[in-house]
Design a protein around this motif. Sequence first.
Motif, mmCIF file in Angstrom:
data_model
loop_
_atom_site.group_PDB
_atom_site.id
_atom_site.type_symbol
_atom_site.label_atom_id
_atom_site.label_comp_id
_atom_site.label_asym_id
_atom_site.label_seq_id
_atom_site.Cartn_x
_atom_site.Cartn_y
_atom_site.Cartn_z
ATOM 1 N N GLY A 190 -3.750 3.836 -1.379
ATOM 2 C CA GLY A 190 -3.332 3.304 -0.074
ATOM 3 C C GLY A 190 -3.803 4.158 1.085
ATOM 4 O O GLY A 190 -3.474 3.877 2.246
ATOM 5 N N ASN B 69 -6.246 3.899 8.510
ATOM 6 C CA ASN B 69 -6.526 2.857 9.511
ATOM 7 C C ASN B 69 -5.328 2.709 10.453
ATOM 8 O O ASN B 69 -5.475 2.607 11.672
ATOM 9 N N GLU B 70 -4.126 2.720 9.868
ATOM 10 C CA GLU B 70 -2.908 2.564 10.677
ATOM 11 C C GLU B 70 -2.802 3.701 11.698
ATOM 12 O O GLU B 70 -2.515 3.466 12.869
ATOM 13 N N ARG C 175 -6.213 -11.713 4.523
ATOM 14 C CA ARG C 175 -5.661 -10.509 5.159
ATOM 15 C C ARG C 175 -4.240 -10.873 5.484
ATOM 16 O O ARG C 175 -3.991 -11.840 6.182
ATOM 17 N N ASP D 293 3.430 -1.708 11.000
ATOM 18 C CA ASP D 293 2.437 -1.915 9.945
ATOM 19 C C ASP D 293 1.060 -2.333 10.488
ATOM 20 O O ASP D 293 0.717 -3.523 10.505
ATOM 21 N N PHE E 188 0.795 -1.221 0.000
ATOM 22 C CA PHE E 188 0.000 0.000 0.000
ATOM 23 C C PHE E 188 0.829 1.273 0.000
ATOM 24 O O PHE E 188 0.284 2.358 -0.161
ATOM 25 N N GLY F 191 -1.730 -1.358 9.099
ATOM 26 C CA GLY F 191 -2.682 -1.054 8.023
ATOM 27 C C GLY F 191 -3.865 -2.008 7.966
ATOM 28 O O GLY F 191 -4.945 -1.655 7.498
ATOM 29 N N LEU F 192 -3.651 -3.265 8.410
ATOM 30 C CA LEU F 192 -4.740 -4.246 8.364
ATOM 31 C C LEU F 192 -5.321 -4.528 9.749
ATOM 32 O O LEU F 192 -6.222 -5.365 9.887
ATOM 33 N N SER G 230 -5.729 2.438 4.032
ATOM 34 C CA SER G 230 -4.882 1.606 4.895
ATOM 35 C C SER G 230 -4.049 2.487 5.835
ATOM 36 O O SER G 230 -3.900 2.193 7.027
#
Length: 346
Positions: free
Chosen positions: A43, A49-50, A172, A151, A14, A153-154, A46
């Motif tokens: 990206g 979200n992070e 994921r 990381d 991303f 992001g997810l 993501s």
Amino acid sequence: MEWVRGETIGHGTFSTVSLATPTNNAYGAFPQVMAVKSADSHGAASLANEKWVLDILGNDCDGLVRCLGEDRTVENGEEMHNLFLEYASRGSLASHLKKLNGEGLPESTVRRHTGSVLRGLRHIHAKGFAHCDLKLGNILLFGDGAVKIADFGLAKRAGEVTALMDGGVQIRGTPLYMAPESVNDNEYGSEADVWALGCAVVEMFSGKTAWSFKEGSHFMSLLIRIGVGDELPRIPEDLSEQGRDFLSKCFVKDPKKRWTAEMLLNHPFVAVDLDQDDLEGVDIQLKTEEVFASPRCPFEFSSWVSASCDSGTQYHTLEAPEERVATLAAGSIPDWSVTNNWVTVR
Ligand SMILES: Nc1ncnc2c1ncn2[C@@H]1O[C@H](COP(=O)(O)OP(=O)(O)OP(=O)(O)O)[C@@H](O)[C@H]1O
């Protein structure tokens, strides 16, 4: 903050990660060198979200990479979303391992790194989140020896299920680290992070992925092996009994019976503090008879003996001086932080 982008230090699905230097660092509010994770509109979600997850997790856990702020820029006519992070000067564990050409790390180092990652995971899980993408590429090494999870992001709230319209498998993160319940039921909770940690420990120690997987074969065949049947990831035979026992607690197919990060932090594989500062004159000899049988449930923890240190006995597995010099000559960054095997040079 005004800042200048430096060289690129990493690429992800991303984002691109580069160095960043603040140009108006009044009162030294920011470090002289930071990492900036940048994404275009693809990206952006993501990255957002992070930032959201990192803000909730806060900056007070040593096992997690610290977020230093965010910014938007226009570069080559495109809007970029930027997330500033503390800079891990030794890169990721994945890149570190690559330099060892298929070799793994000494077990004492694996134990220390695993303890750091577990402390990060415990914090993430205690805040109600699951990381969902734990792998060596997302574990960062810092110049002072610290090891931190990166990381997010997810990452998502544990228990939040993403429904799939077609009932298919939602991937994921990396298939090689996926837990059986993620493959079978799209469940990505704290338990799946513990499974992924087990895969990371195998890879750190052996230099090879926990699942043998021929390059070019379809990843669905791997997912079937993970999700169906009794096969478990490969537990290295040359790992200590404690290490193998630790992994057997991570690789439990039923997520409800799998150990939690909190429980694993009390496992003798990581409960011995091998930090450099603690080496001098401390007794690290494990009372093996007493800790050998690992607890079968959380209530048995009290009978475990915390291991103590003795500078003579535990470190004989580290490389000989000749091997260490060879590691240096090979251009890789050796880890000599735990050893009693120094040669006095006059
Ligand atoms: N704070 C940091 N300091 C040093 N290097 C970093 C830092 N953050 C990321 N990197 C490097 O950049 C790479 C990509 O970063 P990251 O995994 O966060 O991006 P991503 O786009 O979320 O990737 P993916 O989801 O594909 O794993 C990392 O593997 C690491 O090598």
